[in-house]
Design an enzyme around this catalytic site. Structure first.
Site, PDB file in Angstrom:
ATOM      1  CG  HIS A 215      35.556  33.702  27.945  1.00 27.33           C
ATOM      2  ND1 HIS A 215      36.653  33.466  28.746  1.00 27.33           N
ATOM      3  CD2 HIS A 215      34.509  33.092  28.568  1.00 27.33           C
ATOM      4  CE1 HIS A 215      36.307  32.750  29.787  1.00 27.33           C
ATOM      5  NE2 HIS A 215      35.016  32.504  29.710  1.00 27.33           N
ATOM      6  CG  ASP A 222      35.246  59.137  33.748  1.00 23.11           C
ATOM      7  OD1 ASP A 222      34.289  59.025  32.949  1.00 23.11           O
ATOM      8  OD2 ASP A 222      35.124  59.607  34.894  1.00 23.11           O
ATOM      9  CG  HIS A 391      34.946  31.146  36.930  1.00 24.98           C
ATOM     10  ND1 HIS A 391      34.910  32.448  36.459  1.00 24.98           N
ATOM     11  CD2 HIS A 391      34.493  30.367  35.907  1.00 24.98           C
ATOM     12  CE1 HIS A 391      34.448  32.460  35.221  1.00 24.98           C
ATOM     13  NE2 HIS A 391      34.186  31.205  34.854  1.00 24.98           N
ATOM     14  CE  LYS A 393      38.053  32.710  33.679  1.00 27.22           C
ATOM     15  NZ  LYS A 393      37.542  31.382  33.813  1.00 27.22           N
ATOM     16  CG  ASP A 398      60.548  32.438  37.670  1.00 27.77           C
ATOM     17  OD1 ASP A 398      60.429  31.249  38.018  1.00 27.77           O
ATOM     18  OD2 ASP A 398      61.006  32.783  36.571  1.00 27.77           O
TER      19      ASP A 398
END
Length: 473
Positions: A215, A222, A391, A393, A398
């Site tokens: 996933h 480079d 979508h 994530k 804090d």
């Protein structure tokens, strides 16, 4: 009579296998129920998706960054830490989180870095294409999904042109979901692009790896510029698919020493697929001096020694002191993560979670909603994104730590998928992610506990049914 005896024998054999695997009790019970209620269909589903793969069965996919290259990279980090000692003392670092990342995910701290948040597909693909245009030595790409559509063809044409300029190009895609692209591997290879498939699935019923998917989304140029995040390659990620609509996602552009370890993840996956050991120093150039931005690149998966991302996220949640902000499209937490979120909220922390409001996968959508009520009761604030498909994530702790990668807050990402995430200890970076988070709150609707308790019975039934099978997703 013969069929009945065969069915009983099959049930006893597969039931014994499931029982003796000593996996999570909930999963064991669900599989036993499936095998008992649907002997033939259940057996086929188990053979395709259910068989537990032990770490030793993935031995060819072990971490191979070692020897002189590893020594050089580690010496650089020690030197950098010493050179920046005065500056690093003023940077807030969650030592508990940093330690588990080092011990659980073999993710050393890098100091000499800078990063850029890329919001949504237009910014992301523009930055990636610009970096590829400037490539002089090599281009390494690894994606879960790579569609052969408009943006996919533009991508491939650019790669083919770079090969003609003398740049080495390697492309690695997951073996289950890229059949349309694989039809063009001959064309790519004829042009000089090295294109390979991670864990190809030729005989699903005989493959233990069907349920173990790569996933990760990785781009390395480079050895100096790296990208990772939630986007795959496809028109829908540019919000060009009319059926899906607007697509909300996040990527990171990385420069500095952290790119060395992003590179190591790609080369390890490449070696696991091709048996080519490319861990030469030339792929790990020393970066120019940059700002001090402490970063850890965590690559986790079924080949990890421990629970890895599940344990890492648990430590992250339990060590927060003020705020926990989460954005995830798929929210199927384990009991430990639920307890961590609930106790954080009950302790007075500001805990907010943004989930999908427009689902792209219905079962995971309803399974996610099954966890909402108990979290709301503990004081966790939960929102549903309404502008389009969420979508991204993202985890922000804090206002000081930002986490971006391919990892969803669900059982599959925690234990089955090969995932990649960047943990960055930097207030400006965290505040930049918070800016997007607060904008997403504006584009979301908060779920109110009293209203949610009065939801239709049909919704409750969908949630409970989806949650029952969520350990198998």
């Amino acid at each position: 009579m013969t069929i009945a005896l065969i069915t009983i024998a099959q049930l006893i054999i597969l039931g014994s296998v499931v029982f003796l695997e000593n996996r999570d009790p909930t999963k064991t019970i669900i599989w036993l129920l499936i095998l008992g209620a649907l002997p033939i269909l259940g057996a086929l589903i188990y053979l395709m998706l259910g068989r537990l793969v032990r770490k030793h069965q993935l031995s060819h996919h072990t971490q191979l960054l070692q020897g002189p290259t590893e020594e050089i990279l580690m010496e650089r980090q020690v030197k950098q830490a010493g050179d920046d000692d005065d500056q690093t003392t003023n940077i807030t670092i969650n030592r508990k989180l940093a330690n588990i990342l080092m011990n659980d995910a073999s993710a050393p701290i890098t100091f000499n870095n800078r990063s850029q948040v890329l919001t949504n597909g237009i910014d992301t693909f523009k930055a990636i294409f610009e970096a590829i245009e400037g490539a002089k030595n090599h281009i390494h790409l690894e994606f879960f999904i790579f569609h052969n559509d408009s943006i996919g063809r533009d991508f491939l044409n650019l790669l083919i042109r770079k090969v003609s300029e003398g740049v080495k190009v390697r492309v690695l895609v997951d073996g289950l979901v890229n059949r349309s692209l694989r039809k063009h591997f001959g064309e790519l290879r004829a042009a000089g692009v090295e294109a390979e498939v991670f864990y190809p699935v030729r005989f699903p019923f005989l493959s233990r790896r069907l349920n173990l998917r790569n996933h990760r989304k990785i781009v390395v140029i480079d050895g100096r510029i790296g990208f990772l995040g939630g986007l795959n390659v496809g028109d829908e990620y540019l919000s060009l698919n009319q059926r899906i609509g607007f697509w909300r996602d996040t990527f990171l552009k990385l420069e500095g020493d952290s790119v060395n370890f992003l590179q190591a993840v790609f080369l390890n996956d490449w070696n696991g697929t091709t048996r080519q050991k490319l861990f030469d120093v030339e792929y790990f150039p020393e970066a120019e001096p940059m700002n001090v931005q402490m970063t850890q690149i965590a690559a986790t998966g079924p080949d990890s020694d421990w629970g890895s991302m599940l344990e890492i996220f648990f430590v992250a949640l339990t060590s927060a002191e003020q705020t926990i902000f989460i954005e995830t499209p798929y929210f199927i937490p384990d009991e430990g993560s639920i307890m961590a979120l609930k106790t954080a909220a009950l302790s007075g922390l500001d805990v907010r979670v943004i989930l999908q409001g427009v689902p792209d996968h219905k079962i995971t959508y309803w399974a996610s909603l099954s966890y909402v009520e108990e979290l709301l009761e503990a004081g966790v604030r939960i929102y549903q994104y309404r502008k389009g498909v969420l979508h991204a994530k993202i985890l922000i702790l804090d206002g000081e730590i930002g986490v971006v990668g391919s990892t969803n807050f669900d059982i599959r990402s925690f234990s089955l998928n090969f995932e990649i995430s960047a943990f960055i200890y930097d207030e400006p970076l965290a505040h930049r992610l918070e800016k997007d988070f607060y904008q997403d709150l504006q584009d979301s609707k908060e779920i109110v506990l009293e209203d949610y308790k009065n939801r239709p019975f049909s919704n409750r039934l969908k949630e409970s049914s989806a949650r029952l099978f969520s350990p198998l997703l």
